[in-house]
Scaffold this motif. Structure first.
Motif, PDB file in Angstrom:
ATOM      1  N   GLU A  67      28.277  30.224  25.459  1.00 47.68           N
ATOM      2  CA  GLU A  67      27.940  31.482  25.795  1.00 47.68           C
ATOM      3  C   GLU A  67      27.561  31.857  27.167  1.00 47.68           C
ATOM      4  N   ALA A  68      26.791  30.735  27.797  1.00 47.84           N
ATOM      5  CA  ALA A  68      26.569  30.663  29.251  1.00 47.84           C
ATOM      6  C   ALA A  68      27.635  30.777  29.633  1.00 47.84           C
ATOM      7  N   LEU A  69      28.741  29.663  29.608  1.00 50.03           N
ATOM      8  CA  LEU A  69      29.826  29.703  30.244  1.00 50.03           C
ATOM      9  C   LEU A  69      30.629  30.941  30.219  1.00 50.03           C
ATOM     10  N   ALA A  70      30.737  31.636  29.000  1.00 55.17           N
ATOM     11  CA  ALA A  70      31.442  32.966  28.956  1.00 55.17           C
ATOM     12  C   ALA A  70      30.908  33.926  29.962  1.00 55.17           C
ATOM     13  N   ALA A  71      29.697  33.940  29.838  1.00 56.34           N
ATOM     14  CA  ALA A  71      28.789  34.756  30.821  1.00 56.34           C
ATOM     15  C   ALA A  71      29.275  34.761  32.274  1.00 56.34           C
ATOM     16  N   HIS A  72      29.289  33.249  32.621  1.00 54.00           N
ATOM     17  CA  HIS A  72      29.657  33.112  33.834  1.00 54.00           C
ATOM     18  C   HIS A  72      30.928  33.493  34.042  1.00 54.00           C
ATOM     19  N   GLY A  73      31.785  33.258  33.215  1.00 57.37           N
ATOM     20  CA  GLY A  73      33.147  33.586  33.592  1.00 57.37           C
ATOM     21  C   GLY A  73      33.641  35.051  33.658  1.00 57.37           C
ATOM     22  N   ARG A  74      32.501  35.965  32.772  1.00 54.53           N
ATOM     23  CA  ARG A  74      32.657  37.496  33.138  1.00 54.53           C
ATOM     24  C   ARG A  74      32.600  37.933  34.498  1.00 54.53           C
ATOM     25  N   GLN A  75      31.495  37.100  34.972  1.00 56.51           N
ATOM     26  CA  GLN A  75      31.139  37.522  36.477  1.00 56.51           C
ATOM     27  C   GLN A  75      32.152  36.830  37.293  1.00 56.51           C
ATOM     28  N   ALA A  76      32.841  35.922  37.275  1.00 58.52           N
ATOM     29  CA  ALA A  76      33.758  35.089  37.945  1.00 58.52           C
ATOM     30  C   ALA A  76      34.816  36.169  38.092  1.00 58.52           C
ATOM     31  N   LEU A  77      35.275  37.001  37.174  1.00 59.88           N
ATOM     32  CA  LEU A  77      36.460  37.878  37.028  1.00 59.88           C
ATOM     33  C   LEU A  77      36.034  38.874  38.357  1.00 59.88           C
ATOM     34  N   ALA A  78      34.752  39.049  38.480  1.00 57.85           N
ATOM     35  CA  ALA A  78      34.415  40.245  39.674  1.00 57.85           C
ATOM     36  C   ALA A  78      34.604  39.696  40.996  1.00 57.85           C
ATOM     37  N   ASP A  79      34.628  38.355  41.144  1.00 58.04           N
ATOM     38  CA  ASP A  79      34.912  37.516  42.434  1.00 58.04           C
ATOM     39  C   ASP A  79      36.345  38.178  42.986  1.00 58.04           C
ATOM     40  N   THR A  80      36.182  38.437  44.339  1.00 57.42           N
ATOM     41  CA  THR A  80      37.501  38.851  44.767  1.00 57.42           C
ATOM     42  C   THR A  80      38.354  37.911  45.425  1.00 57.42           C
ATOM     43  N   ASP A  81      37.592  36.691  45.706  1.00 61.53           N
ATOM     44  CA  ASP A  81      38.563  35.414  46.015  1.00 61.53           C
ATOM     45  C   ASP A  81      39.021  34.612  45.056  1.00 61.53           C
ATOM     46  N   PHE A  89      34.597  28.628  38.495  1.00 63.48           N
ATOM     47  CA  PHE A  89      34.717  28.624  36.859  1.00 63.48           C
ATOM     48  C   PHE A  89      35.035  27.206  36.496  1.00 63.48           C
ATOM     49  N   LEU A  90      35.987  26.471  37.092  1.00 67.48           N
ATOM     50  CA  LEU A  90      36.165  25.178  36.619  1.00 67.48           C
ATOM     51  C   LEU A  90      34.990  24.003  36.772  1.00 67.48           C
ATOM     52  N   THR A  91      34.385  24.551  37.928  1.00 65.36           N
ATOM     53  CA  THR A  91      33.490  23.715  38.182  1.00 65.36           C
ATOM     54  C   THR A  91      32.143  23.724  37.196  1.00 65.36           C
ATOM     55  N   ARG A  92      32.098  24.853  36.885  1.00 69.45           N
ATOM     56  CA  ARG A  92      30.682  25.196  35.787  1.00 69.45           C
ATOM     57  C   ARG A  92      31.218  24.554  34.429  1.00 69.45           C
ATOM     58  N   THR A  93      32.491  24.685  34.112  1.00 69.48           N
ATOM     59  CA  THR A  93      32.984  24.171  33.011  1.00 69.48           C
ATOM     60  C   THR A  93      32.730  22.425  32.816  1.00 69.48           C
ATOM     61  N   VAL A  94      33.500  22.043  33.867  1.00 72.87           N
ATOM     62  CA  VAL A  94      33.250  20.507  33.742  1.00 72.87           C
ATOM     63  C   VAL A  94      31.728  20.150  33.752  1.00 72.87           C
ATOM     64  N   GLU A  95      31.074  20.682  34.669  1.00 68.15           N
ATOM     65  CA  GLU A  95      29.683  20.256  34.631  1.00 68.15           C
ATOM     66  C   GLU A  95      28.952  20.536  33.306  1.00 68.15           C
ATOM     67  N   SER A 126      40.680  33.174  27.911  1.00 75.45           N
ATOM     68  CA  SER A 126      41.070  34.458  28.495  1.00 75.45           C
ATOM     69  C   SER A 126      40.736  34.431  29.888  1.00 75.45           C
ATOM     70  N   VAL A 127      39.510  34.167  30.140  1.00 77.01           N
ATOM     71  CA  VAL A 127      39.008  34.244  31.510  1.00 77.01           C
ATOM     72  C   VAL A 127      39.776  33.133  32.337  1.00 77.01           C
ATOM     73  N   GLY A 128      39.903  32.119  31.889  1.00 76.26           N
ATOM     74  CA  GLY A 128      40.887  30.978  32.581  1.00 76.26           C
ATOM     75  C   GLY A 128      42.012  31.491  32.697  1.00 76.26           C
ATOM     76  N   THR A 129      42.757  32.045  31.870  1.00 77.99           N
ATOM     77  CA  THR A 129      44.101  32.700  32.152  1.00 77.99           C
ATOM     78  C   THR A 129      44.289  33.383  33.473  1.00 77.99           C
TER      79      THR A 129
END
Lengths: 193, 193, 193, 193
Positions: A67-81, A89-95, A126-129
């Motif tokens: 869930e924490a990862l998913a939450a972070h993923g939703r935020q990442a979607l807002a990132d413009t870079d 996102f990948l860093t968080r996932t691997v950590e 879906s976020v990853g995609t």
DNA sequence: CATGAATGAGCCTTCATTCAT
DNA sequence: AATGAATGAAGGCTCATTCAT
């Protein structure tokens, strides 16, 4: 809406079981429901009532982290870079995978025991995609990688870290090195190849 | 001079056992000596006489493949192109791991059951180290990777391929893609980082 | 307060197991938990749940007899005739050993599986020591025998009877003869030796 | 007259086997023919050819000691002191049993594997009977002991010593104490009983 | 709901003995 | 005679799962 809230005592048992399981996972002991029951001071039947299989229990243990990862993923979607978002996102996932032993098996499993797990995995996928597509569109990533490759690659890195061994602190370090290398490879699109 | 050659009947049984084990490994069944015995039409004791532990049998199954890799490694040392040699060696290694299910566990195991396995693993590790050192010296490779990272990374890729799934043919393809990405990352030294 | 009383069905199984074990011991068959399970018509796991090792089961079988001996020992302490008390105690002990095949191994074992067994053995040993000391003080016994000799000597007599063989009735008779002889030797202090 | 003398190499093997078995017996290891073969550097078949069963091998190991006892027994028959002769004979016997681990099982066994063993046991039994009869006739011994009691009693003492434990030196000492006590009991005929 | 006793398949391993070479 | 590979019964133990209480 979905589940009837548990009776107070049942909820307490549920918590105990998950706590015991969490501890076992952290120390690398395989989850055996009998064992969990004994350590939790409960009957086997109680554990089976709450978690029909070891997998269900494991997924429950993994859920908060997913869930924490998913939450972070939703935020990442807002990132413009595009690249930065993917990288973060990948860093968080691997950590997470390297830190929490419950994730690797759940992530790699072809089938889920709990619907909630499926939801979360789907959401993450879906976020990853999305992030990968954006990065690809921005030509920040080599084009021959598909979104179906993200999960395997993350699992691969986690596994590599595991094989390398070392203390938990070492492992995070190793994970960063391996991920950095892989990301470099993702970035450096084979322009003229 | 090394080992007394087996009697003809013993050799036949040895072959049968290894063949059965090979088949089991290929279909992903875990090796159980009793099971192997039954399928080979032999007594349990016979299997135990030849292979004291499941690990010993597994390593025996893996040996030919390890030998082929080692042979290739020796040739790679003669290659004058530091990067090319490393690339070729790692490619072969990953192809083998992905193709032959006996390799992954043997490679990742911290201890070996057979001396021969140790020899081969040592030899391969030494080749890898040499090739990586040469490439590093030629500045063809990012400097933060040590030779102790090679085995984990190869295992990681193999695992990633496994998680990705697909037919054997797909898997080789996937392996090539993943390895290509990783190699790109190895090559692209983080110049200004 | 001590042990939770067993559930009715569990108690029935416990009884069955002990009864089967008793029969096996009586006919001289070594106790094997699998075997006990089969004869009791129970699953192996059930037997293992109740008795973790063959020794634990054997000691359980022996317990009632040890308790009877201990009870008699406590009475013997009240006897004012030092020699008579010792004689009676040893007689009972040997009769028990000869009659009940479970006692010899339990008595001779250096370590106990059940705490209860240790309690009982300690208690018996303490009674024996007291009675021997009293007899020695009363100069009714040769002085070169220590309390640590009592158990070995009783085991020795039981073993002698076993080697002699014969029907159960014969064996009690033989035991009495052998013990009488030994007691005569204990009594007759080597005055002038 | 009886056996064809062995070929030289066969004799060498026979010796090796017995030597290995002797060593195993001395260190308390149970005799397993496979094990003996391996340690002797011979094939199992060879050991089986020489000794059809573990018992046969054990008896062979025990034979020299039994022969020495028998020889001493023949001398004891020449002793004119009935009590002294019996005492000396029993002392030797117990010392042997306590010193040589091969004797106890051979002595206590109801059946023999080798004819030679039967001969020796018969001879010893006959000597014992004679010596006991003479002592009884001389009224040096309580009348309720029969010659069939000698072997059991000696085995009993050996067993008592075993249960008592201690170093080999201790054991001889203990054996003497126990035997002295028993002999005292044998001597002191229950005059008025 | 909770309990925990019972189950028994299943795996591992040893060892006495036979028999082809 | 010697060899040693093969045998397979036998025993030990664990653990996921069910179900009566």
């Amino acid at each position: 809406m979905t589940t009837t809230p548990l009776r107070k005592d049942a909820a307490r048992n549920w918590d105990r079981i998950v706590a015991v399981a969490r501890a076992l996972v952290d120390q690398g002991t395989p989850l055996q429901l009998n064992d969990v029951a004994r350590r939790a001071g409960l009957g086997v039947g109680t554990v089976y009532r709450h978690f029909a299989t070891p997998e269900a229990l494991l997924e429950t243990v993994a859920t908060p982290c997913l869930e924490a990862l998913a939450a972070h993923g939703r935020q990442a979607l807002a990132d413009t870079d595009p690249w930065g978002a993917l990288e973060a996102f990948l860093t968080r996932t691997v950590e997470a995978q390297v830190t929490d032993a419950s994730l690797a098996p759940v992530t790699a499993a072809p089938a889920d025991a709990l619907p909630r797990t499926t939801e979360l995995k789907t959401s993450l996928w879906s976020v990853g995609t999305t992030l990968l597509d954006r990065a690809t569109a921005a030509e920040a990533v080599r084009p021959d990688l598909a979104s179906t490759d993200l999960v395997p690659l993350m699992c691969g890195i986690a596994h590599a870290v595991h094989v390398h061994g070392g203390t938990p602190a070492d492992r995070i370090d190793t994970a960063h090195r391996y991920l950095a290398t892989l990301l470099e490879g993702l970035k450096a699109a084979p322009t003229h190849a």
